[in-house]
Structures are given as C-alpha cells and as structure tokens.
Design a protein around this motif. Sequence first.
Motif, short mmCIF file in Angstrom:
data_model
loop_
_atom_site.label_atom_id
_atom_site.label_comp_id
_atom_site.label_asym_id
_atom_site.label_seq_id
_atom_site.Cartn_x
_atom_site.Cartn_y
_atom_site.Cartn_z
N ALA A 293 -6.67 -39.85 4.77
CA ALA A 293 -7.23 -40.99 4.24
C ALA A 293 -7.81 -40.90 2.77
N GLN A 294 -8.59 -39.67 2.57
CA GLN A 294 -9.16 -39.03 1.35
C GLN A 294 -8.14 -38.95 0.52
N ALA A 295 -7.01 -38.44 0.81
CA ALA A 295 -6.09 -38.11 -0.02
C ALA A 295 -5.31 -39.38 -0.65
N GLN A 296 -4.97 -40.24 0.22
CA GLN A 296 -4.55 -41.58 0.01
C GLN A 296 -5.19 -42.44 -0.75
N ARG A 297 -6.73 -42.41 -0.74
CA ARG A 297 -7.44 -43.20 -1.92
C ARG A 297 -7.34 -42.59 -3.09
N HIS A 298 -7.06 -41.26 -3.02
CA HIS A 298 -6.93 -40.35 -4.53
C HIS A 298 -5.84 -40.91 -5.11
N CYS A 299 -4.75 -41.15 -4.53
CA CYS A 299 -3.36 -41.39 -4.92
C CYS A 299 -2.48 -42.39 -4.27
N PRO A 300 -3.02 -43.96 -4.53
CA PRO A 300 -2.76 -44.86 -3.73
C PRO A 300 -1.23 -45.18 -3.94
N HIS A 301 -0.76 -44.91 -4.91
CA HIS A 301 0.78 -45.16 -5.34
C HIS A 301 1.74 -43.84 -5.14
N TYR B 101 -4.76 -23.80 9.60
CA TYR B 101 -5.88 -23.71 9.10
C TYR B 101 -5.87 -23.31 7.42
N ASP B 102 -4.52 -23.07 6.95
CA ASP B 102 -4.50 -22.88 5.72
C ASP B 102 -4.04 -24.01 4.91
N GLY B 103 -4.23 -25.01 5.01
CA GLY B 103 -3.40 -26.34 4.33
C GLY B 103 -4.68 -27.43 4.09
N SER B 104 -3.98 -28.23 3.34
CA SER B 104 -4.89 -29.50 2.90
C SER B 104 -3.74 -30.60 2.75
N PHE B 105 -4.43 -31.81 2.65
CA PHE B 105 -3.70 -33.03 2.34
C PHE B 105 -3.63 -33.14 0.75
N VAL B 106 -2.34 -33.41 0.20
CA VAL B 106 -2.41 -33.69 -1.31
C VAL B 106 -1.55 -34.81 -1.76
N CYS B 107 -1.38 -35.13 -2.90
CA CYS B 107 -0.54 -36.09 -3.58
C CYS B 107 0.75 -35.26 -3.66
N LEU B 108 1.84 -36.01 -3.49
CA LEU B 108 3.22 -35.19 -3.64
C LEU B 108 3.25 -34.83 -4.93
N SER B 109 3.10 -35.76 -6.02
CA SER B 109 3.22 -35.49 -7.42
C SER B 109 2.49 -34.16 -7.76
N GLU B 110 1.10 -33.96 -7.35
CA GLU B 110 0.46 -32.93 -7.52
C GLU B 110 0.94 -31.46 -7.09
N ALA B 111 1.31 -31.72 -5.99
CA ALA B 111 2.24 -30.54 -5.12
C ALA B 111 3.23 -30.29 -5.95
#
Length: 96
Positions: A40-48, A73-83
């Motif tokens: 949810a934090q990642a989705q708020r950061h990149c809503p589109h 344990y070695d991961g995180s949620f990120v925006c697709l464009s940033e990845a």
Amino acid sequence: MSWSGFGKWPGAIALAAAILVGCSGAEASATPLTPFRYEAQAQRHCPHDQVVWLDFSKGVYYGRRQKPYGQGYDGSFVCLSEARDSLYRRSLFGLR
C-alpha cells in the motif's frame, strides 16, 4: 617529458580539459529507487504505476500474479518504472 613541453599546445590541453568536464555533466540521472515494506505504501508513492516485488539478491522483480511476489527477506515493494530505470530485470518465473 617536462611541463615545459606542454607550453607548445595550450589550446589542445584546454580543449581536452573542456571535453572531459563537459562529458562528466552529460550523464543521465536515473530515477531513484524507493523501496517500501508494504504494498500500500508503494501504491501511494506511484498511484499511476504498477507495484512489483523487487528481489535485491537475485536482481529481478516479480509481478502480482507470480508466486514469489511479496515473499522473501531480501526484497521490497517498488514502482515498476523505478525498477526498470534501475536496470532490474523481470523474472519469467511462473509466467506463461
């Protein structure tokens, strides 16, 4: 060669120095990667944009429909464009 030998070509040395300085400022800056603990934090950061699970140890990201999404344990949620901008690649695990 002594420094006195460089006095013959002051224009060439100045040109070479200008090229080196000019090239260092021409680098493209990538979008900074902002990892989040919760989806949810990642989705708020990149809503589109789509949210993906980035596995840092493997250097790949997983979509929501893939089994490793949100696991490990070695991961995180990120925006697709940033990845993608950070040169992480898409995992083909579980895709048809």
